[in-house]
Motif scaffolding. Structure first.
Motif, mmCIF file in Angstrom:
data_model
loop_
_atom_site.group_PDB
_atom_site.id
_atom_site.type_symbol
_atom_site.label_atom_id
_atom_site.label_comp_id
_atom_site.label_asym_id
_atom_site.label_seq_id
_atom_site.Cartn_x
_atom_site.Cartn_y
_atom_site.Cartn_z
ATOM 1 N N PRO A 54 0.863 -1.331 0.041
ATOM 2 C CA PRO A 54 0.140 0.082 0.183
ATOM 3 C C PRO A 54 0.746 1.399 0.040
ATOM 4 C CG PRO A 54 0.198 -0.926 2.226
ATOM 5 C CD PRO A 54 0.764 -1.694 1.371
ATOM 6 N N GLY A 55 -0.017 2.218 -0.257
ATOM 7 C CA GLY A 55 0.637 3.705 -0.237
ATOM 8 C C GLY A 55 2.105 3.873 -0.680
ATOM 9 N N ASN A 56 2.808 4.689 0.123
ATOM 10 C CA ASN A 56 4.307 5.104 -0.510
ATOM 11 C C ASN A 56 5.017 3.822 -0.547
ATOM 12 O OD1 ASN A 56 4.572 4.899 2.386
ATOM 13 N ND2 ASN A 56 5.997 6.230 2.605
ATOM 14 N N LYS A 57 4.888 2.930 -0.133
ATOM 15 C CA LYS A 57 5.530 1.652 -0.515
ATOM 16 C C LYS A 57 5.238 1.153 -1.820
ATOM 17 C CE LYS A 57 6.694 1.604 3.784
ATOM 18 N NZ LYS A 57 7.946 2.498 4.178
ATOM 19 N N TRP A 58 4.434 1.252 -2.422
ATOM 20 C CA TRP A 58 4.175 1.008 -3.719
ATOM 21 C C TRP A 58 4.765 1.910 -4.692
ATOM 22 C CZ3 TRP A 58 3.092 -2.167 -7.956
ATOM 23 C CH2 TRP A 58 3.042 -1.417 -9.104
ATOM 24 N N ARG A 59 4.506 3.413 -4.362
ATOM 25 C CA ARG A 59 5.227 4.550 -5.090
ATOM 26 C C ARG A 59 6.650 4.213 -5.063
ATOM 27 N NH1 ARG A 59 0.778 7.390 -7.423
ATOM 28 N NH2 ARG A 59 -0.707 7.691 -5.797
ATOM 29 N N LYS A 60 7.127 3.868 -3.881
ATOM 30 C CA LYS A 60 8.719 3.997 -3.878
ATOM 31 C C LYS A 60 9.273 2.709 -4.408
ATOM 32 C CE LYS A 60 10.304 5.183 0.089
ATOM 33 N NZ LYS A 60 10.344 5.289 1.546
ATOM 34 N N LEU A 61 8.655 1.574 -4.319
ATOM 35 C CA LEU A 61 9.085 0.399 -4.837
ATOM 36 C C LEU A 61 8.981 -0.028 -6.291
ATOM 37 C CD1 LEU A 61 7.670 -2.340 -2.434
ATOM 38 C CD2 LEU A 61 10.232 -1.897 -3.146
ATOM 39 N N ALA A 62 7.910 0.755 -7.081
ATOM 40 C CA ALA A 62 7.594 0.466 -8.463
ATOM 41 C C ALA A 62 9.077 0.735 -9.300
ATOM 42 C CB ALA A 62 6.450 1.182 -8.828
ATOM 43 N N PRO A 63 9.527 1.898 -8.969
ATOM 44 C CA PRO A 63 10.499 1.979 -9.995
ATOM 45 C C PRO A 63 11.736 1.128 -9.826
ATOM 46 C CG PRO A 63 10.305 3.832 -8.655
ATOM 47 C CD PRO A 63 9.047 3.073 -8.520
ATOM 48 N N ASN A 64 12.239 0.621 -8.438
ATOM 49 C CA ASN A 64 13.068 -0.116 -8.194
ATOM 50 C C ASN A 64 12.825 -1.528 -8.573
ATOM 51 O OD1 ASN A 64 15.315 1.450 -6.570
ATOM 52 N ND2 ASN A 64 13.333 1.936 -5.718
ATOM 53 N N LEU A 65 11.529 -1.849 -8.701
ATOM 54 C CA LEU A 65 11.182 -3.308 -9.278
ATOM 55 C C LEU A 65 11.478 -3.281 -10.673
ATOM 56 C CD1 LEU A 65 7.620 -4.063 -7.359
ATOM 57 C CD2 LEU A 65 9.896 -5.194 -7.021
ATOM 58 N N ARG A 66 11.232 -2.185 -11.256
ATOM 59 C CA ARG A 66 11.452 -2.181 -12.823
ATOM 60 C C ARG A 66 13.103 -2.245 -13.004
ATOM 61 N NH1 ARG A 66 6.949 1.471 -12.762
ATOM 62 N NH2 ARG A 66 5.143 0.288 -13.879
ATOM 63 N N ALA A 67 13.691 -1.519 -12.209
ATOM 64 C CA ALA A 67 15.162 -1.381 -12.430
ATOM 65 C C ALA A 67 15.581 -3.044 -12.268
ATOM 66 C CB ALA A 67 15.855 -0.414 -11.512
ATOM 67 N N HIS B 153 18.097 -9.072 -12.309
ATOM 68 C CA HIS B 153 18.312 -9.684 -10.921
ATOM 69 C C HIS B 153 17.290 -10.697 -10.784
ATOM 70 C CE1 HIS B 153 21.250 -6.812 -9.422
ATOM 71 N NE2 HIS B 153 20.471 -5.782 -10.225
ATOM 72 N N ALA B 154 17.758 -11.472 -9.908
ATOM 73 C CA ALA B 154 16.696 -12.681 -9.129
ATOM 74 C C ALA B 154 16.183 -12.431 -8.222
ATOM 75 C CB ALA B 154 17.296 -13.944 -9.776
ATOM 76 N N ARG B 155 16.564 -11.363 -7.394
ATOM 77 C CA ARG B 155 16.570 -11.089 -5.973
ATOM 78 C C ARG B 155 16.689 -9.861 -5.580
ATOM 79 N NH1 ARG B 155 20.430 -13.915 -5.204
ATOM 80 N NH2 ARG B 155 19.539 -16.206 -4.812
ATOM 81 N N LEU B 156 15.888 -9.485 -4.643
ATOM 82 C CA LEU B 156 15.926 -8.268 -3.722
ATOM 83 C C LEU B 156 16.347 -8.364 -2.523
ATOM 84 C CD1 LEU B 156 12.148 -7.036 -4.544
ATOM 85 C CD2 LEU B 156 14.295 -6.386 -5.990
#
Length: 310
Positions: free
Chosen positions: A47-60, A66-69
């Motif tokens: 939810p919330g700012n977690k989605w906003r902040k994670l989305a560009p990092n997930l794409r990167a 990468h196979a792992r966060l």
């Protein structure tokens, strides 16, 4: 041929998140309007700012193969749970390094149990090692040691705040049309990424107000300025952080703050998360009508997440 499906958008976030107006005579009497940007409704598990902040990092992470966060957090970290859920949804393995080696021997709390249920591997480190590693994440040797243990990984700092995350948070402003003089966009501040993104995206005349949820966190001002310099190559003068509404420290919810949150819930029918959102809203009410939020202000408060389960 259809374009390839974006695996991040396939998480089906509910964007744009809705904006609710709050009718409250206590604010109206001071000439202040309050709106809630309901980012807590963006995604049930991220939810919330977690989605906003994670989305560009997930794409990167996906674009770089990468196979792992791999990331860091405390025993009740919203960020840890969000990374676990998002990683599972897009097919990335996840590792969470948790502050406090004593937790390895304790029963899992609901937050860590949920992260493990999404497939996250948890590692419990003593606080000195945890702090030392976080402070050295920009050093190749630190990342190399992490990868010697877990293999090649996309590394996210505690709270997930980096330039990409701040740019993701800037998207909040794009969903708030017609901002201008008199508008103040407000958010809770744990690591500074959301505030940095909001401030950088605001049109001329609008301002951003962050509410620190950590006691003695003056370093957050420098962190926001650092993100602006790294991400936008300039400083912004349209923001400030309030350091007087932390409630005694991160995770602390004193009786007065709890009473305020309960009253807000009864008046407006919205369940209020206590560690971040309640502190932000209490700040708005305390400052309304004064120099920081003078009469004529329209405050848009970003609801960054839902309450913890009871």
């Amino acid at each position: 041929m259809s374009p390839p499906l974006d695996p991040v958008l396939a998480l089906a976030p509910r964007l744009p998140s809705p904006v609710w107006r709050v009718d409250d005579e206590r604010l109206a009497g001071r000439g202040v309007e309050l709106r809630l940007k309901r980012d807590d409704l963006v995604h049930p598990a991220v939810p919330g700012n977690k989605w906003r902040k994670l989305a560009p990092n997930l794409r990167a992470a996906l674009d770089e193969g990468h196979a792992r966060l791999l990331t860091f957090g405390g025993a009740y970290s919203n960020h840890i749970r969000a990374v676990a859920a998002a990683g599972a949804a897009v097919g990335l393995g996840t590792v969470g390094v948790i502050r406090g080696d004593e937790l390895a021997r304790a029963p899992r709390n609901w937050s860590l149990a949920r992260a493990e249920a999404y497939g996250m591997e948890l590692a419990f480190w003593d606080r000195a090692r945890f702090r030392e590693t976080l402070s050295g994440l920009a050093e190749p040797g630190t990342v190399r040691r992490l990868e010697e243990r877990w293999g090649r990984s996309y590394v996210l700092p505690e709270g997930g705040t980096n330039v990409a995350a701040a740019r993701g948070a800037a998207e909040i402003v794009a969903e708030l049309p017609a901002l201008g003089p008199g508008d103040v966009v407000c958010c809770a501040v744990g690591t500074g990424g959301t505030l940095a993104g909001i401030a950088a995206a605001l049109p001329e005349g609008a301002r951003a107000l962050g509410v620190a949820v950590v006691k003695g966190a003056r370093y957050l001002d420098g962190e926001v300025a650092r993100l602006h310099e790294l991400g936008w190559g300039r400083a912004f003068a349209n923001w400030r952080i309030d350091h007087d509404h932390h409630g005694g420290g991160y995770g602390r919810v004193p009786a007065g703050l709890a009473a305020f949150a309960e009253d807000f819930e009864e008046r407006h029918g919205l369940a209020v998360e206590r560690r971040y959102v309640a502190k932000m809203l209490r700040c708005v009410y305390d400052l309304a009508g004064g120099p920081a939020l003078p009469p004529g202000s329209r405050v848009t408060a970003v609801i960054t997440g839902p309450p913890d389960p009871v």
